[in-house]
Design a protein around this motif. Sequence first.
Motif, PDB file in Angstrom:
ATOM      1  N   ILE A  76      40.876 125.598  30.340  1.00  0.00           N
ATOM      2  CA  ILE A  76      42.006 126.224  31.016  1.00  0.00           C
ATOM      3  C   ILE A  76      43.286 125.784  30.299  1.00  0.00           C
ATOM      4  CG2 ILE A  76      43.352 126.420  33.133  1.00  0.00           C
ATOM      5  CD1 ILE A  76      40.803 125.806  34.694  1.00  0.00           C
ATOM      6  N   ILE A  77      44.060 126.746  29.851  1.00  0.00           N
ATOM      7  CA  ILE A  77      45.359 126.465  29.224  1.00  0.00           C
ATOM      8  C   ILE A  77      46.449 127.010  30.132  1.00  0.00           C
ATOM      9  CG2 ILE A  77      46.846 126.814  27.227  1.00  0.00           C
ATOM     10  CD1 ILE A  77      44.380 127.289  25.520  1.00  0.00           C
ATOM     11  N   ILE A  78      47.351 126.143  30.552  1.00  0.00           N
ATOM     12  CA  ILE A  78      48.498 126.586  31.338  1.00  0.00           C
ATOM     13  C   ILE A  78      49.578 127.078  30.390  1.00  0.00           C
ATOM     14  CG2 ILE A  78      50.436 125.776  32.750  1.00  0.00           C
ATOM     15  CD1 ILE A  78      48.485 124.023  34.262  1.00  0.00           C
ATOM     16  N   ILE A  79      50.153 128.243  30.700  1.00  0.00           N
ATOM     17  CA  ILE A  79      51.284 128.770  29.936  1.00  0.00           C
ATOM     18  C   ILE A  79      52.438 128.919  30.920  1.00  0.00           C
ATOM     19  CG2 ILE A  79      50.003 129.900  28.079  1.00  0.00           C
ATOM     20  CD1 ILE A  79      50.072 132.478  29.707  1.00  0.00           C
ATOM     21  N   SER A  80      53.499 128.137  30.718  1.00  0.00           N
ATOM     22  CA  SER A  80      54.555 128.123  31.732  1.00  0.00           C
ATOM     23  C   SER A  80      55.913 127.796  31.135  1.00  0.00           C
ATOM     24  CB  SER A  80      54.215 127.090  32.819  1.00  0.00           C
ATOM     25  OG  SER A  80      55.252 126.993  33.766  1.00  0.00           O
ATOM     26  N   ALA A  81      56.968 128.330  31.774  1.00  0.00           N
ATOM     27  CA  ALA A  81      58.331 128.001  31.377  1.00  0.00           C
ATOM     28  C   ALA A  81      58.766 126.664  31.954  1.00  0.00           C
ATOM     29  CB  ALA A  81      59.285 129.103  31.840  1.00  0.00           C
ATOM     30  N   ARG A  82      57.971 126.137  32.860  1.00  0.00           N
ATOM     31  CA  ARG A  82      58.290 124.839  33.481  1.00  0.00           C
ATOM     32  C   ARG A  82      57.856 123.728  32.538  1.00  0.00           C
ATOM     33  NH1 ARG A  82      56.064 125.741  39.591  1.00  0.00           N
ATOM     34  NH2 ARG A  82      56.449 123.494  39.713  1.00  0.00           N
ATOM     35  N   LYS A  83      58.837 122.965  32.045  1.00  0.00           N
ATOM     36  CA  LYS A  83      58.574 121.975  30.998  1.00  0.00           C
ATOM     37  C   LYS A  83      58.645 120.538  31.501  1.00  0.00           C
ATOM     38  CE  LYS A  83      60.560 125.131  27.561  1.00  0.00           C
ATOM     39  NZ  LYS A  83      61.575 125.313  26.493  1.00  0.00           N
ATOM     40  N   GLU A  84      58.893 120.346  32.805  1.00  0.00           N
ATOM     41  CA  GLU A  84      59.008 118.997  33.340  1.00  0.00           C
ATOM     42  C   GLU A  84      57.667 118.263  33.264  1.00  0.00           C
ATOM     43  OE1 GLU A  84      59.969 121.717  34.820  1.00  0.00           O
ATOM     44  OE2 GLU A  84      62.165 121.552  34.912  1.00  0.00           O
ATOM     45  N   ASP A  85      57.738 116.971  33.001  1.00  0.00           N
ATOM     46  CA  ASP A  85      56.514 116.174  32.892  1.00  0.00           C
ATOM     47  C   ASP A  85      55.696 116.223  34.177  1.00  0.00           C
ATOM     48  OD1 ASP A  85      57.068 115.471  30.313  1.00  0.00           O
ATOM     49  OD2 ASP A  85      57.919 113.513  30.808  1.00  0.00           O
ATOM     50  N   VAL A  86      56.381 116.272  35.325  1.00  0.00           N
ATOM     51  CA  VAL A  86      55.655 116.275  36.593  1.00  0.00           C
ATOM     52  C   VAL A  86      54.772 117.516  36.715  1.00  0.00           C
ATOM     53  CG1 VAL A  86      57.547 117.416  37.860  1.00  0.00           C
ATOM     54  CG2 VAL A  86      55.877 115.989  39.091  1.00  0.00           C
ATOM     55  N   ASP A  87      55.247 118.644  36.177  1.00  0.00           N
ATOM     56  CA  ASP A  87      54.436 119.864  36.222  1.00  0.00           C
ATOM     57  C   ASP A  87      53.239 119.756  35.283  1.00  0.00           C
ATOM     58  OD1 ASP A  87      56.042 121.313  38.083  1.00  0.00           O
ATOM     59  OD2 ASP A  87      57.492 121.661  36.488  1.00  0.00           O
ATOM     60  N   LYS A  88      53.457 119.152  34.122  1.00  0.00           N
ATOM     61  CA  LYS A  88      52.351 118.979  33.183  1.00  0.00           C
ATOM     62  C   LYS A  88      51.284 118.047  33.762  1.00  0.00           C
ATOM     63  CE  LYS A  88      55.234 119.727  29.087  1.00  0.00           C
ATOM     64  NZ  LYS A  88      55.725 119.165  27.817  1.00  0.00           N
ATOM     65  N   VAL A  89      51.734 116.949  34.364  1.00  0.00           N
ATOM     66  CA  VAL A  89      50.788 116.006  34.964  1.00  0.00           C
ATOM     67  C   VAL A  89      50.003 116.670  36.078  1.00  0.00           C
ATOM     68  CG1 VAL A  89      50.588 113.884  36.316  1.00  0.00           C
ATOM     69  CG2 VAL A  89      52.119 113.962  34.343  1.00  0.00           C
ATOM     70  N   GLU A  90      50.696 117.446  36.925  1.00  0.00           N
ATOM     71  CA  GLU A  90      50.019 118.143  38.018  1.00  0.00           C
ATOM     72  C   GLU A  90      49.010 119.150  37.475  1.00  0.00           C
ATOM     73  OE1 GLU A  90      48.977 119.282  41.909  1.00  0.00           O
ATOM     74  OE2 GLU A  90      49.946 117.499  41.056  1.00  0.00           O
ATOM     75  N   GLY A  91      49.386 119.844  36.400  1.00  0.00           N
ATOM     76  CA  GLY A  91      48.469 120.805  35.796  1.00  0.00           C
ATOM     77  C   GLY A  91      47.193 120.147  35.312  1.00  0.00           C
ATOM     78  N   PHE A  92      47.342 119.013  34.618  1.00  0.00           N
ATOM     79  CA  PHE A  92      46.165 118.302  34.133  1.00  0.00           C
ATOM     80  C   PHE A  92      45.350 117.735  35.299  1.00  0.00           C
ATOM     81  CE2 PHE A  92      48.832 117.669  30.174  1.00  0.00           C
ATOM     82  CZ  PHE A  92      48.140 118.613  29.449  1.00  0.00           C
ATOM     83  N   THR A  93      46.042 117.290  36.351  1.00  0.00           N
ATOM     84  CA  THR A  93      45.351 116.771  37.531  1.00  0.00           C
ATOM     85  C   THR A  93      44.490 117.838  38.183  1.00  0.00           C
ATOM     86  OG1 THR A  93      47.136 115.175  37.961  1.00  0.00           O
ATOM     87  CG2 THR A  93      45.684 115.719  39.807  1.00  0.00           C
ATOM     88  N   GLN A  94      44.962 119.076  38.170  1.00  0.00           N
ATOM     89  CA  GLN A  94      44.223 120.171  38.796  1.00  0.00           C
ATOM     90  C   GLN A  94      43.160 120.767  37.882  1.00  0.00           C
ATOM     91  OE1 GLN A  94      44.380 120.571  41.865  1.00  0.00           O
ATOM     92  NE2 GLN A  94      46.253 119.444  42.283  1.00  0.00           N
TER      93      GLN A  94
END
Length: 234
Positions: A76-94
């Motif tokens: 799964i690759i997330i493609i997003s305009a949201r660049k905050e680390d918290v969003d990246k961490v949440e993405g990997f967590t999910q």
Amino acid sequence: MTQNILLVEDDIEIARIIKDTLTKEGYFVTWSTTGLEGWEDFKSRHYDLALIDLMLPEMDGFTLCKNIRFKSDMPIIIISARKEDVDKVEGFTQGADDYLAKPFSLVELKARVASQLRRWQRYKGEALAQNEVSYEYGLTINYDNQRATLNGSALALTRTEWDLLTLLSGHAERAFSKEELYEHVWQQAATQNDLHTVTVHIKGLREKLADPVKTPRFIQTVWGKGYRFIGEAL
């Protein structure tokens, strides 16, 4: 063999560019415009990789990632305009494997997709030899044949009991709430009455596993949370 990619993106212009680019690379791309549509498309056929935006209508990208990961180990690759680390961490967590921040180059997109697909092919080759797992106290689960045995005797599991067992055992040590179990096994949102349904099916599964509630060997009750699989693989 053509590899199937699920693209979940509500921006029409971006989605068309991504789909056209990957199609030219030889992939078959299914495009979903909402998170719920992406979830339905995922359940309707086999995919080798998913590209998921975060800001989606009906079901956000984090929830979609989590739902897919319960059912599949595909990249799964997330493609997003949201660049905050918290969003990246949440993405990997999910359950995401990679995170591509918009705007990105099409060259980088193609490279990331190809890299994840290569890893997925290697993983599937290794997993073929690991489709049967044996645990302490005599439990064996064959995921390909959808068959479970206890001390050599086949367990007469219902479809729901089998789905509960494989969901829990496939994510060992993760505590699932009753709501999560109902959502992923029955594939719909749970009401209060539905939570009792989960309790009844877990009880039936435990009885067939000869698994005492007070001294569990396979399914443990996590008070205030739900259940988790604690079987020790041999």
